[in-house]
Design a protein around this motif. Structure first.
Motif, PDB file in Angstrom:
ATOM      1  N   GLY A 190       0.646  -1.152   0.124  1.00  0.00           N
ATOM      2  CA  GLY A 190       0.120  -0.181   0.082  1.00  0.00           C
ATOM      3  C   GLY A 190       0.795   1.167   0.251  1.00  0.00           C
ATOM      4  O   GLY A 190       2.170   1.251  -0.125  1.00  0.00           O
ATOM      5  N   PRO A 191       0.193   2.354   0.236  1.00  0.00           N
ATOM      6  CA  PRO A 191       0.915   3.706   0.228  1.00  0.00           C
ATOM      7  C   PRO A 191       1.687   3.905   1.089  1.00  0.00           C
ATOM      8  O   PRO A 191       1.712   3.439   2.487  1.00  0.00           O
ATOM      9  CB  PRO A 191      -0.233   4.665   0.144  1.00  0.00           C
ATOM     10  N   LEU A 192       2.971   4.775   0.995  1.00  0.00           N
ATOM     11  CA  LEU A 192       4.076   5.076   1.846  1.00  0.00           C
ATOM     12  C   LEU A 192       4.040   6.705   1.958  1.00  0.00           C
ATOM     13  O   LEU A 192       4.144   7.229   0.786  1.00  0.00           O
ATOM     14  CB  LEU A 192       5.264   4.363   1.274  1.00  0.00           C
ATOM     15  N   VAL A 193       4.626   7.061   2.952  1.00  0.00           N
ATOM     16  CA  VAL A 193       5.222   8.410   3.247  1.00  0.00           C
ATOM     17  C   VAL A 193       6.614   8.094   3.785  1.00  0.00           C
ATOM     18  O   VAL A 193       6.957   7.664   4.555  1.00  0.00           O
ATOM     19  CB  VAL A 193       4.348   9.012   4.417  1.00  0.00           C
ATOM     20  N   LEU A 194       7.552   8.551   2.746  1.00  0.00           N
ATOM     21  CA  LEU A 194       9.194   8.433   3.142  1.00  0.00           C
ATOM     22  C   LEU A 194       9.367   9.782   3.481  1.00  0.00           C
ATOM     23  O   LEU A 194       9.381  10.615   3.286  1.00  0.00           O
ATOM     24  CB  LEU A 194       9.815   8.444   1.552  1.00  0.00           C
ATOM     25  N   VAL A 195      10.104   9.483   4.930  1.00  0.00           N
ATOM     26  CA  VAL A 195      10.676  10.520   5.708  1.00  0.00           C
ATOM     27  C   VAL A 195      12.412  10.166   5.876  1.00  0.00           C
ATOM     28  O   VAL A 195      12.789   9.285   6.252  1.00  0.00           O
ATOM     29  CB  VAL A 195      10.326  10.587   7.086  1.00  0.00           C
TER      30      VAL A 195
ATOM     31  N   LEU B 103      15.526   8.823  -4.170  1.00  0.00           N
ATOM     32  CA  LEU B 103      15.764   7.643  -5.171  1.00  0.00           C
ATOM     33  C   LEU B 103      14.541   6.693  -5.010  1.00  0.00           C
ATOM     34  O   LEU B 103      14.240   6.144  -6.292  1.00  0.00           O
ATOM     35  CB  LEU B 103      17.145   6.892  -4.881  1.00  0.00           C
ATOM     36  N   LEU B 104      14.221   6.394  -3.772  1.00  0.00           N
ATOM     37  CA  LEU B 104      12.788   5.489  -3.650  1.00  0.00           C
ATOM     38  C   LEU B 104      11.787   5.964  -4.235  1.00  0.00           C
ATOM     39  O   LEU B 104      10.914   5.110  -4.839  1.00  0.00           O
ATOM     40  CB  LEU B 104      12.981   5.116  -2.170  1.00  0.00           C
ATOM     41  N   SER B 105      11.669   7.279  -4.108  1.00  0.00           N
ATOM     42  CA  SER B 105      10.388   7.846  -4.807  1.00  0.00           C
ATOM     43  C   SER B 105      10.237   7.667  -6.225  1.00  0.00           C
ATOM     44  O   SER B 105       9.292   7.455  -6.740  1.00  0.00           O
ATOM     45  CB  SER B 105      10.324   9.353  -4.294  1.00  0.00           C
ATOM     46  N   GLN B 106      11.411   7.605  -6.868  1.00  0.00           N
ATOM     47  CA  GLN B 106      11.475   7.435  -8.395  1.00  0.00           C
ATOM     48  C   GLN B 106      11.180   5.887  -8.626  1.00  0.00           C
ATOM     49  O   GLN B 106      10.553   5.486  -9.637  1.00  0.00           O
ATOM     50  CB  GLN B 106      12.732   7.843  -8.827  1.00  0.00           C
ATOM     51  N   ARG B 107      11.863   5.085  -8.114  1.00  0.00           N
ATOM     52  CA  ARG B 107      11.830   3.432  -7.913  1.00  0.00           C
ATOM     53  C   ARG B 107      10.413   3.158  -7.787  1.00  0.00           C
ATOM     54  O   ARG B 107      10.032   2.311  -8.306  1.00  0.00           O
ATOM     55  CB  ARG B 107      12.796   2.927  -7.441  1.00  0.00           C
ATOM     56  N   LEU B 108       9.802   3.617  -6.875  1.00  0.00           N
ATOM     57  CA  LEU B 108       8.568   2.955  -6.194  1.00  0.00           C
ATOM     58  C   LEU B 108       7.411   3.667  -7.155  1.00  0.00           C
ATOM     59  O   LEU B 108       6.287   3.084  -7.248  1.00  0.00           O
ATOM     60  CB  LEU B 108       8.400   3.306  -4.841  1.00  0.00           C
ATOM     61  N   GLY B 109       7.564   4.958  -7.220  1.00  0.00           N
ATOM     62  CA  GLY B 109       6.613   5.834  -8.176  1.00  0.00           C
ATOM     63  C   GLY B 109       5.493   6.259  -7.314  1.00  0.00           C
ATOM     64  O   GLY B 109       5.088   5.914  -6.407  1.00  0.00           O
TER      65      GLY B 109
ATOM     66  N   ALA C 103       3.003   8.412  -1.325  1.00  0.00           N
ATOM     67  CA  ALA C 103       2.055   9.175  -0.996  1.00  0.00           C
ATOM     68  C   ALA C 103       2.472  10.537  -0.600  1.00  0.00           C
ATOM     69  O   ALA C 103       1.618  11.635  -0.535  1.00  0.00           O
ATOM     70  CB  ALA C 103       0.885   8.734  -0.132  1.00  0.00           C
ATOM     71  N   GLY C 104       3.699  10.504  -0.147  1.00  0.00           N
ATOM     72  CA  GLY C 104       4.509  11.923   0.302  1.00  0.00           C
ATOM     73  C   GLY C 104       5.666  11.672   0.644  1.00  0.00           C
ATOM     74  O   GLY C 104       6.143  10.564   0.827  1.00  0.00           O
ATOM     75  N   PHE C 105       6.428  12.817   0.703  1.00  0.00           N
ATOM     76  CA  PHE C 105       7.897  12.791   1.116  1.00  0.00           C
ATOM     77  C   PHE C 105       8.120  13.683   1.998  1.00  0.00           C
ATOM     78  O   PHE C 105       7.865  15.076   1.848  1.00  0.00           O
ATOM     79  CB  PHE C 105       8.547  12.967  -0.248  1.00  0.00           C
TER      80      PHE C 105
ATOM     81  N   PRO D  23      15.554  14.611 -14.397  1.00  0.00           N
ATOM     82  CA  PRO D  23      14.065  14.949 -13.777  1.00  0.00           C
ATOM     83  C   PRO D  23      13.869  14.426 -12.410  1.00  0.00           C
ATOM     84  O   PRO D  23      14.438  13.334 -12.296  1.00  0.00           O
ATOM     85  CB  PRO D  23      13.286  14.587 -14.965  1.00  0.00           C
ATOM     86  N   LEU D  24      13.230  15.146 -11.644  1.00  0.00           N
ATOM     87  CA  LEU D  24      12.714  14.296 -10.432  1.00  0.00           C
ATOM     88  C   LEU D  24      11.216  14.736 -10.140  1.00  0.00           C
ATOM     89  O   LEU D  24      10.892  15.990  -9.670  1.00  0.00           O
ATOM     90  CB  LEU D  24      13.642  15.085  -9.245  1.00  0.00           C
ATOM     91  N   LYS D  25      10.554  14.008 -10.624  1.00  0.00           N
ATOM     92  CA  LYS D  25       9.419  14.155 -10.774  1.00  0.00           C
ATOM     93  C   LYS D  25       8.560  13.626  -9.349  1.00  0.00           C
ATOM     94  O   LYS D  25       8.664  12.402  -9.117  1.00  0.00           O
ATOM     95  CB  LYS D  25       8.254  13.407 -11.961  1.00  0.00           C
TER      96      LYS D  25
END
Length: 247
Positions: free
Chosen positions: A92-97, A108-114, A119-121, A182-184
């Motif tokens: 399920g969804p994650l918030v990376l801190v 890096l994980l935000s790009q790999r996981l998509g 759900a947030g950083f 790019p860092l979307k």
């Protein structure tokens, strides 16, 4: 304290602590030579428990109680460690801190996981690309030569034992730079930075803020806060940022 679980990784046993609760699951990513027993990780875990939120903290290989040798680690390897634990322990969804280096790993994980999973950083004194822009850029020619010819160099640290910076860390870092591509990030992003941070230059969060492609990206500067960002007012700000991005 949450029980420690283990997962086999390519560089040794990976240790983590997972608290069950409502999603999105908050994932804390610690910094260079730090671990999941740090002030921010433990405080945020207790806060998440009180809120009934799912929470995950972990040790990369060579850190804390995980197996492996610190000097054999790289940014890419530690990001892979975190990915393996996240895949095994969450759905399920994650918030990376991410704190300091953990901010880079979180990016890096935000790009790999998509966006399907992230759900947030929240970046706390995030240090993207520090192996190139801080370490390498600040090295003398003599130090650069030592690293390339001998494979490593020892640097003094304001926080703990001397840093061992390896050629592998530098070269792998160049393969994982995030401020040159790019860092979307199409989800809420909160960047927190202290004005007295002695490890991350004040230009870094501004550069990151400008570089991220997203519609809900905010940077908060806290006067007098240092790199640890662990004083009560800092911890309260982290709680508020996590609450915002959790929705």
């Amino acid at each position: 304290m949450t029980d420690i679980s283990n997962l086999d990784g390519p560089r040794g046993r990976l240790a983590y602590a997972k608290t069950e609760g409502a999603g999105p699951c908050i994932v804390f990513l610690s910094g260079y030579k730090s671990d999941m027993e740090g002030t921010k990780a433990v405080h945020l875990e207790a806060w998440a428990k009180a809120q009934g939120r799912a929470f995950l903290r972990l040790d990369y290989s060579g850190h804390g109680v995980s197996g492996g040798v610190f000097e054999e680690g790289t940014i890419g390897a530690w990001a892979d460690d975190a990915f393996r634990v996240i895949e095994a322990a969450t759905d399920g969804p994650l918030v990376l801190v991410g704190s300091s280096m953990g901010g880079w790993i979180g990016l890096l994980l935000s790009q790999r996981l998509g966006a399907e999973r992230v759900a947030g950083f929240v970046g706390i004194a995030a240090a993207p690309d520090f192996t190139e822009d801080s370490f390498w850029a600040g090295f003398s020619e003599e130090t650069r030569t030592t690293i390339m010819e001998e494979g490593q160099v020892e640097l003094p640290s304001a926080f703990d034992d001397p840093y061992i910076v390896t050629r592998a860390l530098i070269e792998d870092g160049r393969e994982n730079l995030v401020l040159r591509r790019p860092l979307k990030m199409p989800f809420p992003v909160r960047l927190l930075q202290g004005t007295e941070d002695e490890a991350v230059d004040g230009s870094v969060p501004l550069r990151l803020l400008d570089h991220i492609e997203g519609d809900d990206v905010r940077l908060t500067l806290l006067k007098h806060a240092d790199h640890r960002f662990s004083e009560p007012d800092c911890l309260a700000l982290i709680e508020a940022a996590v609450t915002e991005v959790c929705g």
